[in-house]
Structures are given as C-alpha cells and as structure tokens.
Design a protein around this motif. Sequence first.
Motif, PDB file in Angstrom:
ATOM      1  N   THR A 149     -39.207  -1.729  28.235  1.00 19.53           N
ATOM      2  CA  THR A 149     -40.475  -0.572  29.537  1.00 19.53           C
ATOM      3  C   THR A 149     -40.105   0.223  30.133  1.00 19.53           C
ATOM      4  O   THR A 149     -40.455   1.446  29.855  1.00 19.53           O
ATOM      5  CB  THR A 149     -41.662  -2.033  30.239  1.00 19.53           C
ATOM      6  OG1 THR A 149     -41.695  -3.014  29.441  1.00 19.53           O
ATOM      7  CG2 THR A 149     -42.552  -0.709  29.848  1.00 19.53           C
ATOM      8  N   CYS A 150     -38.794  -0.248  31.405  1.00 19.43           N
ATOM      9  CA  CYS A 150     -38.585   0.892  32.287  1.00 19.43           C
ATOM     10  C   CYS A 150     -37.660   1.756  31.262  1.00 19.43           C
ATOM     11  O   CYS A 150     -37.641   3.227  31.343  1.00 19.43           O
ATOM     12  CB  CYS A 150     -38.256   0.228  33.043  1.00 19.43           C
ATOM     13  SG  CYS A 150     -38.952  -0.622  34.212  1.00 19.43           S
TER      14      CYS A 150
ATOM     15  N   CYS B 224     -39.453   4.284  29.702  1.00 24.31           N
ATOM     16  CA  CYS B 224     -40.189   5.198  30.430  1.00 24.31           C
ATOM     17  C   CYS B 224     -39.840   7.166  30.990  1.00 24.31           C
ATOM     18  O   CYS B 224     -39.060   6.583  31.746  1.00 24.31           O
ATOM     19  CB  CYS B 224     -40.500   3.919  32.600  1.00 24.31           C
ATOM     20  SG  CYS B 224     -41.833   4.937  32.909  1.00 24.31           S
TER      21      CYS B 224
ATOM     22  N   VAL C 226     -40.439   8.201  33.532  1.00 23.36           N
ATOM     23  CA  VAL C 226     -40.049   8.686  35.055  1.00 23.36           C
ATOM     24  C   VAL C 226     -38.857   7.369  35.393  1.00 23.36           C
ATOM     25  O   VAL C 226     -38.594   7.701  36.452  1.00 23.36           O
ATOM     26  CB  VAL C 226     -41.100   8.340  36.325  1.00 23.36           C
ATOM     27  CG1 VAL C 226     -42.064   9.738  35.571  1.00 23.36           C
ATOM     28  CG2 VAL C 226     -41.679   6.759  36.003  1.00 23.36           C
ATOM     29  N   VAL C 227     -38.235   6.841  34.205  1.00 25.89           N
ATOM     30  CA  VAL C 227     -36.816   6.097  34.649  1.00 25.89           C
ATOM     31  C   VAL C 227     -36.293   6.727  35.857  1.00 25.89           C
ATOM     32  O   VAL C 227     -35.333   5.868  36.493  1.00 25.89           O
ATOM     33  CB  VAL C 227     -36.841   5.333  33.401  1.00 25.89           C
ATOM     34  CG1 VAL C 227     -35.535   5.981  32.520  1.00 25.89           C
ATOM     35  CG2 VAL C 227     -35.682   4.226  33.666  1.00 25.89           C
TER      36      VAL C 227
ATOM     37  N   CYS D  84     -37.250   6.919  39.284  1.00 22.87           N
ATOM     38  CA  CYS D  84     -37.692   5.299  39.065  1.00 22.87           C
ATOM     39  C   CYS D  84     -36.898   4.487  39.250  1.00 22.87           C
ATOM     40  O   CYS D  84     -36.370   3.892  40.654  1.00 22.87           O
ATOM     41  CB  CYS D  84     -39.041   4.409  38.461  1.00 22.87           C
ATOM     42  SG  CYS D  84     -39.610   3.524  39.045  1.00 22.87           S
TER      43      CYS D  84
ATOM     44  N   GLY E 122     -36.697   1.861  38.063  1.00 21.24           N
ATOM     45  CA  GLY E 122     -37.332   0.055  37.644  1.00 21.24           C
ATOM     46  C   GLY E 122     -37.540   0.016  38.844  1.00 21.24           C
ATOM     47  O   GLY E 122     -37.994  -0.905  39.138  1.00 21.24           O
TER      48      GLY E 122
ATOM     49  N   PRO F 149     -40.890  -5.054  34.577  1.00 25.58           N
ATOM     50  CA  PRO F 149     -40.919  -3.316  35.712  1.00 25.58           C
ATOM     51  C   PRO F 149     -40.326  -4.235  37.151  1.00 25.58           C
ATOM     52  O   PRO F 149     -41.226  -4.909  37.328  1.00 25.58           O
ATOM     53  CB  PRO F 149     -42.026  -2.082  35.039  1.00 25.58           C
ATOM     54  CG  PRO F 149     -42.395  -2.856  33.548  1.00 25.58           C
ATOM     55  CD  PRO F 149     -41.600  -4.815  33.727  1.00 25.58           C
ATOM     56  N   SER F 150     -40.922  -2.950  37.428  1.00 30.97           N
ATOM     57  CA  SER F 150     -41.171  -3.848  39.620  1.00 30.97           C
ATOM     58  C   SER F 150     -42.473  -4.135  39.679  1.00 30.97           C
ATOM     59  O   SER F 150     -43.923  -3.496  39.201  1.00 30.97           O
ATOM     60  CB  SER F 150     -40.903  -2.523  39.991  1.00 30.97           C
ATOM     61  OG  SER F 150     -41.749  -2.399  41.966  1.00 30.97           O
TER      62      SER F 150
ATOM     63  N   SER G  36     -45.168  -1.130  39.887  1.00 29.73           N
ATOM     64  CA  SER G  36     -44.469   0.107  38.253  1.00 29.73           C
ATOM     65  C   SER G  36     -45.743   0.722  38.381  1.00 29.73           C
ATOM     66  O   SER G  36     -45.157   2.097  38.980  1.00 29.73           O
ATOM     67  CB  SER G  36     -44.479  -0.617  37.219  1.00 29.73           C
ATOM     68  OG  SER G  36     -43.997   0.462  36.012  1.00 29.73           O
TER      69      SER G  36
ATOM     70  N   LEU H 270     -45.544   3.525  41.559  1.00 31.92           N
ATOM     71  CA  LEU H 270     -44.023   4.718  41.217  1.00 31.92           C
ATOM     72  C   LEU H 270     -44.511   5.314  40.740  1.00 31.92           C
ATOM     73  O   LEU H 270     -44.057   6.128  40.003  1.00 31.92           O
ATOM     74  CB  LEU H 270     -43.131   3.445  41.335  1.00 31.92           C
ATOM     75  CG  LEU H 270     -42.945   2.386  42.188  1.00 31.92           C
ATOM     76  CD1 LEU H 270     -41.256   1.598  41.991  1.00 31.92           C
ATOM     77  CD2 LEU H 270     -41.682   3.517  43.393  1.00 31.92           C
ATOM     78  N   PHE H 271     -45.128   5.104  38.985  1.00 34.87           N
ATOM     79  CA  PHE H 271     -45.150   5.851  37.928  1.00 34.87           C
ATOM     80  C   PHE H 271     -46.108   7.058  38.654  1.00 34.87           C
ATOM     81  O   PHE H 271     -46.112   8.323  38.401  1.00 34.87           O
ATOM     82  CB  PHE H 271     -45.881   5.156  36.863  1.00 34.87           C
ATOM     83  CG  PHE H 271     -45.792   6.020  35.309  1.00 34.87           C
ATOM     84  CD1 PHE H 271     -45.205   6.151  35.083  1.00 34.87           C
ATOM     85  CD2 PHE H 271     -47.251   6.380  35.252  1.00 34.87           C
ATOM     86  CE1 PHE H 271     -44.879   7.110  33.437  1.00 34.87           C
ATOM     87  CE2 PHE H 271     -47.626   7.417  34.486  1.00 34.87           C
ATOM     88  CZ  PHE H 271     -46.272   7.703  33.441  1.00 34.87           C
TER      89      PHE H 271
HETATM   90  S1  SF4 Z   1     -40.713   0.419  36.932  1.00 34.31           S
HETATM   91 FE1  SF4 Z   1     -40.882   2.560  37.747  1.00 34.31          FE
HETATM   92  S2  SF4 Z   1     -39.317   2.547  35.509  1.00 34.31           S
HETATM   93 FE2  SF4 Z   1     -39.973   0.680  34.763  1.00 34.31          FE
HETATM   94  S3  SF4 Z   1     -41.917   1.280  34.128  1.00 34.31           S
HETATM   95 FE3  SF4 Z   1     -42.565   1.242  36.110  1.00 34.31          FE
HETATM   96  S4  SF4 Z   1     -42.290   3.070  36.392  1.00 34.31           S
HETATM   97 FE4  SF4 Z   1     -40.830   3.405  34.975  1.00 34.31          FE
END
Ligand code: SF4
Lengths: 762, 56
Positions: free
Chosen positions: A315-316, A319, A321-322, A325, A327, A343-344, A347, A350-351
């Motif tokens: 998933t990350c 993503c 914005v990886v 971010c 993760g 993901p965090s 997530s 952060l997104f």
């Molecule tokens: S944790 Fe960060 S990198 Fe991973 S999916 Fe969520 S926003 Fe995207």
Amino acid sequence: MPFRQFVLKVHSRCDLACDHCYVYEHADQSWRSRPAVMSDETAAWAVTRIAEHVKSHGLAQVHVVLHGGEPLLAGHGRLGRLIAELRGGLGGLCALDLRVHTNGVLLDERFLDLFEEHDVRVGVSLDGDRAANDRHRRYADGRSSYDRVIRAVERLRRRPQLYAGLLCTIDVANDPGAVYRALAALEPPRVDFLLPHATWDSPPSRPTPTAYADWLIEIFEIWSAEGRVVPVRMFESILRTSRGAPSLTESLGLEPADLVVIETDGTYEQADSLKVAYEGAPATGLEVFHHDLDAVARHTGVLARQQGLGGLCATCRACPVVDSCGGGLYAHRYRTGSGFANPSVYSADLFKLITYIRRRTAMPTHSVPAATMDALSAGFGDQEDVRCLAAAQRTMRRALLAGVNAHETPTAGWELLTRLDDEHRDAVDAVLDHPYVREWAVRCLRQGGDAGYLANIAGAAAVRAGAVAEIAITAVDGVFHLPTLGAFEAGSATTARLVAEGGRFSLEDLPGAVWHPLRRLTAEGLSVVLEDTDPHRRCHGHPVAGRLTEEEAAAWQRVFAEAWALIESDHPAYASGLRAGLTTLVPLDPPAGGGSASSAARNAFGAVAVAPPADPATLALLLVHEFQHVKLGAVLDLVDLCDPTHTGLYYAPWRRESPRPLEALLQGVYAHLAVTDFWRVRRHRSEDGPGEVQFALWREQTARAIGDLDGSGGLTPLGARFVSGIRRTLEPWLDEPVSGQAAAAAAELAERYRAESAALRR
Amino acid sequence: MNITDEKQSEVPSNVTDLRDIPLSHVSDIDREGIIRRVLPETLVERVPVARFNSSI
Ligand code: SF4
C-alpha cells in the motif's frame, strides 16, 4: 551502512509522570529491569564503541543525543564526566553534534554552564500553552510542570547558542492555534509536533478519522500566514521531501535509519519508539561490553529499517505521497500478525496533511507526458519527446550551478552570471545548455572541480549576450575555456582577464594567446559541436583526443555526414530524437588494442564521445547506441525506475568484467535494444557482414537481461512499466527468422562471453 | 477526460521546474532536492540535524 546517530539513555527514570510517555506507558517495560543511571564504566564503553565506529567508517560527523527517562536526573557530576568523555573521545575524530533532550524541570544555571562549556545544545519537551501542557505533562502527584519548564526555557532564551528547540506531543483536544502561538512566543530555533505513539493494536484516540491532520493543518495555515518564522521540523520535512530533499526527521521520508540507542545498562536497542510495539521489540541482544556497532548494524531489525521504498508494504509503495511520508514512523506501523508490514496507523492523517501541504505550496514541477514515456520506453522518442528531457536538463544545470555557488564564497563569476541571467537569459541558457557545464558543476560538488571556472561560464555568457564585461577567468588543464565558444591556450598562466564588448572578446593580459574556436559537424538537418577544447570532456572513461588538425576535423566531417545519412535512411525511428538532443561530439583517441570506442556520460546530456570509426555505419551504430544512454539518463534524472536501495548485481554480456547494479543493467538493455534494431535492419543491407550474427546475439542477450530486470524485484512500478515498453518492442524481433548458421555463431559468442565473464570474476 | 485520465496523461517528477526562476532565487530546498538526485552520495551527511524523533 554505518550509524551516524547515537541516543545515550543516561538515566532511565523520570521526575514527571506524563501519561503519554512511550518509555513507561507502552508495551515494552524493559526500563523496570534496567539500572536507573548509566555508570561511568558503561559510558566509557559507549564512547569507545562510537569512536571505533567513526574511525572504521571514516565518518565526518556524528550526532549524539543524551536522553532518558530524564537525563538531567543523572546529576551535574555524572553528566559532566560523560560529556567530557564524549568530547575527549570523539573530538579529534569527527565533528560531534551533541544534544540533550530534557523535560526542563531540573534545567538550572549549573547545567547550562556545563552545556555551554562543552557545546551541548538543549531541546525541551513542552506541549504548548498551560492548558495543553498540563493535560499530560504532570508530576506523579498531579502537580503541573508548566511553570518550571517555562522558567527553563527562559533560561535557554538567554543563552541562544544552547537553545535547540521545543518538542510538542499532539493532543487533538488542545487548541492548535493556542498551542502553536504559545510555542512560537518562546522563539525556539526549531519546533516539532509529534504524533502520540500508537500502533494498529492500540490506535490513537481520535474524534474524527483525520483529526491529527486537521489539527496540524490549522497550525500549518497560521505558520504560513505568519511567514514561517519558527522552523517546524514536520512541515519543513514535508516541503523538503516533496522536492526530493532529505527529511529532517526519522518519522517522515524514505531515508534509511542510521540511529542506535544505548541503554543505561549498555545494551544496544533499535529505534526507541519501538517500545510502543510489543515487549522486547527494540532489543538487539547486543551490548557495548562485548559487541561493536558493526554487529548491531548487521542486526535484521536494523537492516529492515534501511530498505527505503523496498522495505514498505505494498500500500505504501504505491502511495503517491510515499516519498514524503515513507510509511510514517516505523513503530506506528505495527500490528500483531503482520508486524511492521502495514501503513502507519496515522496513514489517513499523513496522507491528508502531505497532500494538503503539497497543494498549498505547489511549485511547478517537471513531468513527462505519458505518451512521451511510452515512446521512450519503446526505445525511441521523437523530437518533442527528447525536447521534454532537454527542458529538465536546463533545470538540473541551474540547480547545480546554484549548488556550486552555495558552497563557495560569493565570486565575481556568480555576480556577473546572475546579472546576465536577469538581463540576457537566452545567452545564459545557451551557455548552460553546453553539456559539460553539468560535469564541471558535479566535479565541484564532489570537491574535484575548480570553482573558478564559473567565471569562464559567465564570461562566455557575456560574450554571447554582447554585453560589456571584464572578468578574471581560470585555466583548467592548460586552457582558458569559454563554453560554446572555444579556448585560449594558457601556457603557464593560471588566470587571465577576459574583456568582452559587443560580442568581441580578448584576454587583456595575454594578447598573444592562441585561440581555438569551436568547430561544428554538419549534415542534412543536423549540426553538432565537434568538441575538442573543453577540459571537462575528460569524463568518458576513455582518453579524449586533443585539439584536432584541420585534416582530422575534415575527416570527422565526412564520416559524420555519411553516418547521419545512413541513420536517416535506414534507422529513421532514431533520427528525430537524435536531431533534437545530440548537440556535441567528442573525439576520443583510437583504442590501443584497435576496434571502436564510444561513451555517453550521465552528466553530459547531449554529448556522445567516439573514437575515429572504421566506417560511417560504425559511427551510425555508436551514435544510436550512446544516445540511448543519453535519453535514459535524462529520464532517470526525473523519475526513479529502480529502487535506489536495491543492491542486487547482475550479469551483463556487454560489460563482462564485473556484475552490474540494476540501473546499469537497465542502461545496457536500453542501449542494446537499439543495437539489436540496428543490426536487424543492417543485416539486409550487406549480406556478408556481421549483421545477422549480431542481430541474433543481441536480441537473445537483451531478452535475457530483460528477464533479469523483471525478476529482480528492484524496479519501481514506473520502472516495471518502462521495461514492459522495451519488451514489447523486442518481442516481435525474437520471431524474425535468422539462418541456422548465424544462430549457432551467436550462441557460441554468448557462451564465450559468459565464460569470459566467469574467468574475469575469479 | 475525467480526473483519473488527466492524472495518467502525465508522469510526474518531483523535480521543481527552475527554468524560469532566476539563478539568484533558486531555493535551498529545490537545489538540494536536485543535487540529491544527481549526486545522492554527496548528501548523506548534509542534513545537519539529528533525525531522532524524540529530540530536537
Ligand atoms: S502510511 Fe504514508 S506512505 Fe503509507 S499509505 Fe499512508 S500516507 Fe501513504
């Protein structure tokens, strides 16, 4: 990879009882069994281990953070001995950035004197205004810590050289504006907002799905409106990573972890925040008395946090914005069962936050039209496609030039160049488009170039602009080179005064200096520079030819015109791209052992270097081949096709001396796609030539290498798409009939190459 | 064209377009981001701060 950041837990207890503290209030309870304070002996061992690590890895700088619990509980005497030991043990070896992070309660003048003596910068935890701070940061009996902490910060403000900043743990119940203003009023050199530690097993309490993002966005708006006066580490990191610069915090970005924790009992631990995951999560089973830091660096848990994009969950990885971010903080990804492959838990926040900040601060960025990317990945690319790459190269060179300037004291060269840039942008761009300007800048940034050459660049721009200028230029490798114009022989002179007016120019103090103007090679619809004066062209891995005689230049002109005619007639799919991007041809010396030699350099977009070819067809092949590298290099300047952390090495039949990293293999594949195509056509032109065998050989070898790329696991999603473009072009060629004889000869050659490669590696 | 199509018609890069930015105005962030792409090895030690989350 070596560690560069060391967190020393000098005291494992605390005089406050904050209910959000990760040391005491989360899964890992190892503090209970640890000595309260780090002994002098343990501290000495820790310093010894860091020093040997610095020496063995040749580190120029390390960061050491004195941490806890509450580090000031260790007392003035013990802390003083430890700091002196650190400065004594590391001072002569590397730059040491020494910090202490405290709750501030005990921070008195005596501590500050000690920190001042040893240059230790002090960070303080403070959650905002009184109401916010008192929500969590209280003594065990419930008393507020606020007044004492503010007193400590006031002391720090009187010694600004010691003041590192403030750290605020977020509680979305607090008023974000009040929190930010309270912190900003204390004029910290830097602030950070921390997401409270949480995992998927114990998620944060949140009134709405993106409460943390919304809270931070409110602060971001105030921060922006007020001119971003106080640097906020989290916001800065998002802004930086959005433009490809490194993050300033381990909680964001894709940088590999280079941090290790040393506990009060001398045990090494991984990221401190892992304490929130599960009991024993940060443990390594290693300690300072018996294990060096290289042993810790090999620990699987440490390695897992150095995998960049490749270490993240699917998933990350996908993503958008990886890169900002990363993760999120490693610990925040934990869930029983899947471990850290998630993901965090933040997530959604952060997104939202990253996307919001990116939108609010958008600067135009380069992009590649999908159709252009498709054409390039198929191995081709027309005029428009290559122009798109060339446009980005102009950006690259401007940034690198600014980079060179940033590392130097301001020079007359920079002054003139920036003036011309304002008044005669076209002239400056024409000079900066010269391929070897980038090579020079890169050498300077790698400490191997002569920054004084910036004056030559500015001088050349002044001449082209027809401006009036006078500037001292620098000799490099025996010439005063003026990019896009030519070079004066320098003799023994190292500097000379260039005088320019109305497009005319001379060296005031060397009026007799011999001038070698640059010459051009021309063909139907194409004109390129025959570059034999620029000292920075010596970057092609082969000896370059010196200044050519008129006869030699004429011979190049003949073979070039014929080679170009051949490309236009027989290989038109490459002609259009070459016409837009090939600007410079550098003659190489003929190789000692005979045969052909050619090269493209990553830092010289538009240039191809070639030794005198046997015939026009050979030159056509070498131009097509090398220009593939030029195109792909420019694509790689803009986007990642390979995971930079991928470490696999692969057999490449075209470079048999050693196995190649993934990106180099991709470069070889891309070039040999065109080589295959060249022979595919050529074999029908001269029946008795090597065409048929070469075609059979390279289509097979390229197909195999594509298989290696596909199976490597090291391509980014875009890289995989690019390689499928290559594959799609090659596949039909695999079905074209070749004679049995040619196929056998190709198989034999392939076998011989493998054997040669194996022998070379032995 | 819907939003998805629009997104897919361009492959984005994080390289800021500096062609129209005067040389004297190139920001540290943009400059650093690009140098990092071109010379990843030179920037490893350039971040002058400890990145440890729990200190500043
Ligand atoms: S944790 Fe960060 S990198 Fe991973 S999916 Fe969520 S926003 Fe995207």
